[in-house]
Design a protein around this motif. Structure first.
Motif, PDB file in Angstrom:
ATOM      1  N   THR A   1       0.846  -1.191   0.031  1.00 33.11           N
ATOM      2  CA  THR A   1      -0.085   0.109  -0.027  1.00 33.11           C
ATOM      3  C   THR A   1       0.988   1.414   0.060  1.00 33.11           C
ATOM      4  O   THR A   1       1.741   1.488   0.816  1.00 33.11           O
ATOM      5  N   THR A   2       0.646   2.004  -0.745  1.00 39.72           N
ATOM      6  CA  THR A   2       1.260   3.342  -0.990  1.00 39.72           C
ATOM      7  C   THR A   2       0.616   4.610  -0.143  1.00 39.72           C
ATOM      8  O   THR A   2      -0.714   4.641   0.077  1.00 39.72           O
ATOM      9  N   GLN A   3       1.501   5.224   0.208  1.00 38.16           N
ATOM     10  CA  GLN A   3       0.852   6.331   1.049  1.00 38.16           C
ATOM     11  C   GLN A   3       0.709   7.622   0.168  1.00 38.16           C
ATOM     12  O   GLN A   3       0.940   7.705  -1.050  1.00 38.16           O
ATOM     13  N   GLU A   4      -0.592   8.293   0.567  1.00 36.71           N
ATOM     14  CA  GLU A   4      -0.917   9.438  -0.407  1.00 36.71           C
ATOM     15  C   GLU A   4       0.142  10.406  -0.071  1.00 36.71           C
ATOM     16  O   GLU A   4       0.538  10.668   0.799  1.00 36.71           O
ATOM     17  N   ARG A   5       0.375  11.028  -1.235  1.00 31.97           N
ATOM     18  CA  ARG A   5       1.411  12.382  -1.123  1.00 31.97           C
ATOM     19  C   ARG A   5       0.442  13.489  -0.694  1.00 31.97           C
ATOM     20  O   ARG A   5      -0.566  13.784  -1.173  1.00 31.97           O
ATOM     21  N   ASP A   6       1.205  14.106   0.138  1.00 36.74           N
ATOM     22  CA  ASP A   6       0.732  15.383   0.728  1.00 36.74           C
ATOM     23  C   ASP A   6       0.922  16.668  -0.168  1.00 36.74           C
ATOM     24  O   ASP A   6       1.988  17.426  -0.024  1.00 36.74           O
ATOM     25  N   LEU A   7       0.398  16.707  -1.325  1.00 35.87           N
ATOM     26  CA  LEU A   7       0.460  17.646  -2.329  1.00 35.87           C
ATOM     27  C   LEU A   7      -0.670  19.064  -1.850  1.00 35.87           C
ATOM     28  O   LEU A   7      -1.662  18.621  -1.513  1.00 35.87           O
ATOM     29  N   ARG A   8      -0.258  19.989  -2.044  1.00 39.90           N
ATOM     30  CA  ARG A   8      -0.940  21.115  -1.834  1.00 39.90           C
ATOM     31  C   ARG A   8      -1.066  21.724  -3.212  1.00 39.90           C
ATOM     32  O   ARG A   8      -0.426  22.516  -3.624  1.00 39.90           O
ATOM     33  N   ILE A   9      -2.394  21.837  -3.642  1.00 35.19           N
ATOM     34  CA  ILE A   9      -2.732  22.378  -4.981  1.00 35.19           C
ATOM     35  C   ILE A   9      -2.846  23.648  -4.958  1.00 35.19           C
ATOM     36  O   ILE A   9      -3.786  24.357  -4.035  1.00 35.19           O
ATOM     37  N   PRO A  10      -2.166  24.600  -5.647  1.00 33.14           N
ATOM     38  CA  PRO A  10      -2.220  25.884  -5.275  1.00 33.14           C
ATOM     39  C   PRO A  10      -3.434  26.325  -5.832  1.00 33.14           C
ATOM     40  O   PRO A  10      -4.204  26.073  -6.999  1.00 33.14           O
ATOM     41  N   TRP A  11      -4.174  27.453  -5.057  1.00 31.69           N
ATOM     42  CA  TRP A  11      -5.485  27.651  -5.454  1.00 31.69           C
ATOM     43  C   TRP A  11      -5.522  28.680  -6.641  1.00 31.69           C
ATOM     44  O   TRP A  11      -6.712  28.690  -7.306  1.00 31.69           O
ATOM     45  N   ARG A  12      -4.515  29.410  -6.545  1.00 32.15           N
ATOM     46  CA  ARG A  12      -4.439  30.466  -7.627  1.00 32.15           C
ATOM     47  C   ARG A  12      -3.196  30.218  -8.527  1.00 32.15           C
ATOM     48  O   ARG A  12      -2.263  29.676  -8.225  1.00 32.15           O
ATOM     49  N   PHE A  13      -3.426  30.787  -9.677  1.00 34.23           N
ATOM     50  CA  PHE A  13      -2.383  30.689 -10.533  1.00 34.23           C
ATOM     51  C   PHE A  13      -1.838  31.985 -11.011  1.00 34.23           C
ATOM     52  O   PHE A  13      -2.241  32.522 -12.201  1.00 34.23           O
ATOM     53  N   PRO A  14      -1.053  32.688 -10.240  1.00 34.96           N
ATOM     54  CA  PRO A  14      -0.613  34.140 -10.337  1.00 34.96           C
ATOM     55  C   PRO A  14       0.179  34.521 -11.730  1.00 34.96           C
ATOM     56  O   PRO A  14      -0.018  35.476 -12.334  1.00 34.96           O
ATOM     57  N   SER A  15       0.777  33.346 -12.241  1.00 35.69           N
ATOM     58  CA  SER A  15       1.273  33.601 -13.598  1.00 35.69           C
ATOM     59  C   SER A  15       0.597  33.527 -14.720  1.00 35.69           C
ATOM     60  O   SER A  15       0.996  34.189 -15.959  1.00 35.69           O
ATOM     61  N   MET A  16      -0.742  33.131 -14.576  1.00 37.51           N
ATOM     62  CA  MET A  16      -1.517  33.298 -15.608  1.00 37.51           C
ATOM     63  C   MET A  16      -1.924  34.563 -16.231  1.00 37.51           C
ATOM     64  O   MET A  16      -2.291  35.511 -15.522  1.00 37.51           O
ATOM     65  N   THR A  17      -2.090  34.919 -17.523  1.00 38.34           N
ATOM     66  CA  THR A  17      -2.752  36.077 -18.091  1.00 38.34           C
ATOM     67  C   THR A  17      -4.125  35.945 -17.711  1.00 38.34           C
ATOM     68  O   THR A  17      -4.920  35.056 -17.420  1.00 38.34           O
ATOM     69  N   LEU A  18      -4.827  37.120 -17.858  1.00 35.67           N
ATOM     70  CA  LEU A  18      -6.044  37.517 -17.616  1.00 35.67           C
ATOM     71  C   LEU A  18      -6.841  36.665 -18.719  1.00 35.67           C
ATOM     72  O   LEU A  18      -7.929  35.947 -18.451  1.00 35.67           O
ATOM     73  N   THR A  19      -6.513  36.422 -20.113  1.00 36.72           N
ATOM     74  CA  THR A  19      -7.018  35.560 -20.775  1.00 36.72           C
ATOM     75  C   THR A  19      -7.145  34.173 -20.581  1.00 36.72           C
ATOM     76  O   THR A  19      -8.155  33.536 -20.778  1.00 36.72           O
ATOM     77  N   ALA A  20      -6.011  33.861 -19.997  1.00 38.33           N
ATOM     78  CA  ALA A  20      -5.747  32.365 -19.541  1.00 38.33           C
ATOM     79  C   ALA A  20      -6.720  32.026 -18.481  1.00 38.33           C
ATOM     80  O   ALA A  20      -7.206  30.918 -18.571  1.00 38.33           O
ATOM     81  N   ARG A  21      -6.848  33.159 -17.549  1.00 33.55           N
ATOM     82  CA  ARG A  21      -7.746  32.723 -16.138  1.00 33.55           C
ATOM     83  C   ARG A  21      -9.312  32.678 -16.960  1.00 33.55           C
ATOM     84  O   ARG A  21      -9.726  31.852 -16.491  1.00 33.55           O
ATOM     85  N   VAL A  22      -9.441  33.359 -17.786  1.00 39.74           N
ATOM     86  CA  VAL A  22     -11.063  33.608 -18.251  1.00 39.74           C
ATOM     87  C   VAL A  22     -11.135  32.251 -18.933  1.00 39.74           C
ATOM     88  O   VAL A  22     -12.122  31.594 -18.783  1.00 39.74           O
ATOM     89  N   ALA A  23     -10.358  31.804 -19.927  1.00 40.47           N
ATOM     90  CA  ALA A  23     -10.508  30.548 -20.668  1.00 40.47           C
ATOM     91  C   ALA A  23     -10.479  29.330 -19.557  1.00 40.47           C
ATOM     92  O   ALA A  23     -11.437  28.516 -20.001  1.00 40.47           O
ATOM     93  N   THR A  24      -9.534  29.327 -18.859  1.00 37.73           N
ATOM     94  CA  THR A  24      -9.781  28.446 -17.734  1.00 37.73           C
ATOM     95  C   THR A  24     -11.222  28.208 -16.990  1.00 37.73           C
ATOM     96  O   THR A  24     -11.664  27.157 -16.423  1.00 37.73           O
ATOM     97  N   ALA A  25     -11.632  29.473 -16.399  1.00 39.35           N
ATOM     98  CA  ALA A  25     -12.945  29.495 -15.918  1.00 39.35           C
ATOM     99  C   ALA A  25     -14.014  29.051 -16.860  1.00 39.35           C
ATOM    100  O   ALA A  25     -14.881  28.361 -16.357  1.00 39.35           O
ATOM    101  N   ALA A  26     -13.959  29.535 -17.947  1.00 40.38           N
ATOM    102  CA  ALA A  26     -14.862  28.925 -19.059  1.00 40.38           C
ATOM    103  C   ALA A  26     -15.177  27.315 -19.145  1.00 40.38           C
ATOM    104  O   ALA A  26     -15.890  26.630 -19.261  1.00 40.38           O
ATOM    105  N   VAL A  27     -13.893  26.954 -19.279  1.00 39.97           N
ATOM    106  CA  VAL A  27     -13.691  25.322 -19.442  1.00 39.97           C
ATOM    107  C   VAL A  27     -14.181  25.017 -18.179  1.00 39.97           C
ATOM    108  O   VAL A  27     -15.135  23.942 -18.436  1.00 39.97           O
TER     109      VAL A  27
END
Lengths: 283, 183
Positions: free
Chosen positions: A37-63
């Protein structure tokens, strides 16, 4: 010593009884399972993506929005039933669930059941996955038909064979009152009851729904079979809802149908019970 | 509890986790048995709890909280085990026609039987609080922290469990016997 202290002392002494050592094989099984049995990895997924451009953020939100809506429509689409067993002519159930067509549970074909043991001759089609609760060992006797669907059980019992608690803890059990709704309304185990008329198998009776709110001081063994007093019906669980259906009949052929289900699944279970009882016929 | 072992196990060291298992498994089993009142179910609950603990250990932030944390995992495993057990059981019971003798030295035995039967009728969350309080001796605040519930909830669960058990042991109380035990 106060009663509280005596109780606590007795409770602690009782809790001390019983095993305290886990069998070695259980530990060995665990350690064996851990090897693969493998252990779960303690990954923290970043909530925000500060390096994204506004266009990329809008596209991601739309998807994300499209995927969410798609998933929602998929999950909420109308379900197609599998199998549609017929309803016996002349049977009707008043109230919610009347218009629903009987639907068998997936993979569980409906079968016609005719009891040769139960005191009141009857038959029904076991729709929706209802089945005799053979695991209980008490599924069919002259005093009881015990049916199950998932975690919900119903009991069908001859009224003539039933007794219920008297007014106080020390009073003897008494025959099931003619006015069961009034009895439920007076019992401390139940919250306010709702009552309506119902017709099943050509018989007119009464349906009573009440929440079980056991107050801790009353008898909770609320249905006891009279002839031997050797059976009891022990179904009351705080936080659940009970449905009683009283169907009087000629002679000793009156029956009481009882279902108890958690409040969260009660409506769905009650609708399924309606579909089951729409097939019930007295022979 | 050895903090170093917890840290090592959290880092994926299976030998360290095996040492922890040997340290805690008896205690966990004793708790699980007292909550579930069934040896087989208690064994299954401990197994599930230990495997879940291993899988989720990297998420444990404070190694010092390991003991409380694993108790919480165990109690949740007991909840799950109880649900599985309940699904397989009927609510129909046979009543003891002859009753139990309460004379002479059998009174204590009868009391134990009464509390055993009554305890089995408690909701599993009330059982858990009752066991953690009366068996482990944990104060309510610590029980609340262990189970991740408000202290008031822990208090009320203990209150209702105690009231239920006390009323069930009073003369005249009617308790069903265990399923399958013939009158």
């Amino acid at each position: 010593m106060s009663d509280d202290r005596i109780f606590e002392r007795n409770a602690r002494a009782w809790l001390e009884l019983g095993p305290t050592d886990i069998p070695d094989r259980v530990v060995e099984d665990v350690l064996s399972a851990i090897e693969s049995t493998t252990q779960e990895r303690d990954l923290r997924i970043p909530w925000r993506f500060p390096s994204m451009t506004l266009t990329a953020r809008v596209a991601t939100a739309a998807v994300i929005a499209v995927l969410t809506l798609g998933a929602g429509f998929y999950l909420l689409r109308p379900q197609q039933g599998i199998g549609s067993p017929g309803v016996s002519p002349g049977t009707s159930v008043d109230g919610p669930g009347l218009s629903a067509s009987p639907t068998a549970a997936v993979g569980v074909p409906a079968t016609t059941f005719t009891s040769t043991v139960f005191a009141v001759p009857l038959s029904m089609t076991l729709v929706d996955g209802w089945r005799l609760n053979r695991g209980s060992g008490y599924e069919e006797s002259s005093y009881l038909l015990d049916l199950q669907r998932g975690t919900v059980e119903i009991g069908i019992m001859p009224i003539a064979a039933l007794t219920v608690p008297g007014a106080t803890m020390t009073d003897p059990y008494v025959a099931l009152p003619t006015d069961v709704a009034a009895w439920v309304g007076q019992r401390p185990e139940f919250g306010p009851a709702t009552t309506r008329a119902i017709t099943i198998g050509g018989r007119t009776g009464t349906l009573i729904d009440a929440d079980f709110t056991w107050d801790g001081s009353s008898k909770y063994t609320f249905l006891r079979f009279y002839p031997t007093a050797g059976w009891l019906y022990d179904r009351l669980v705080a936080g659940s809802r009970a449905r009683f259906i009283v169907l009087p009949g000629p002679g000793d052929t009156g029956i009481l149908i009882h279902m108890e289900a958690g409040i969260g699944i009660f409506n769905e279970s009650a609708a399924s019970l309606d579909r089951l009882l729409a097939t019930l016929a007295f022979r | 509890m050895d903090r170093v072992l917890v840290e090592q196990a959290r880092g994926g060291d299976r030998d360290a986790f095996a040492s922890l298992v040997h340290q805690v498994s008896d205690s966990l089993f004793a708790i699980a048995y007292r909550i579930l009142r069934d040896t087989g179910q208690a064994e299954d609950a401990v197994q599930d709890a230990l495997i879940s603990t291993w899988r989720q250990l990297p998420h444990l932030r404070e190694a010092d909280r390991f003991e409380a944390w694993i108790r919480r995992v165990l109690v949740h495993a007991c909840y799950a085990e109880s649900r599985r057990g309940r699904d397989a059981k009927s609510n129909i019971r046979l009543l003891d026609l002859h009753g139990s003798s309460t004379s002479d030295g059998s009174r204590a035995l009868a009391d134990r039987d009464e509390i055993e039967r009554a305890f089995r009728h408690l909701p599993i969350d009330q059982r858990s609080v009752f066991v953690l309080h009366h068996y482990l001796g944990l104060p309510l605040v610590e029980i609340a922290e262990t189970l991740g519930i408000p202290a008031g909830t822990a208090r009320s669960r203990l209150h209702y469990a105690t009231r239920f058990l006390r009323s069930a042991m009073e003369p005249g109380a009617v308790m069903p016997i265990e399923e399958g035990r013939l009158a």
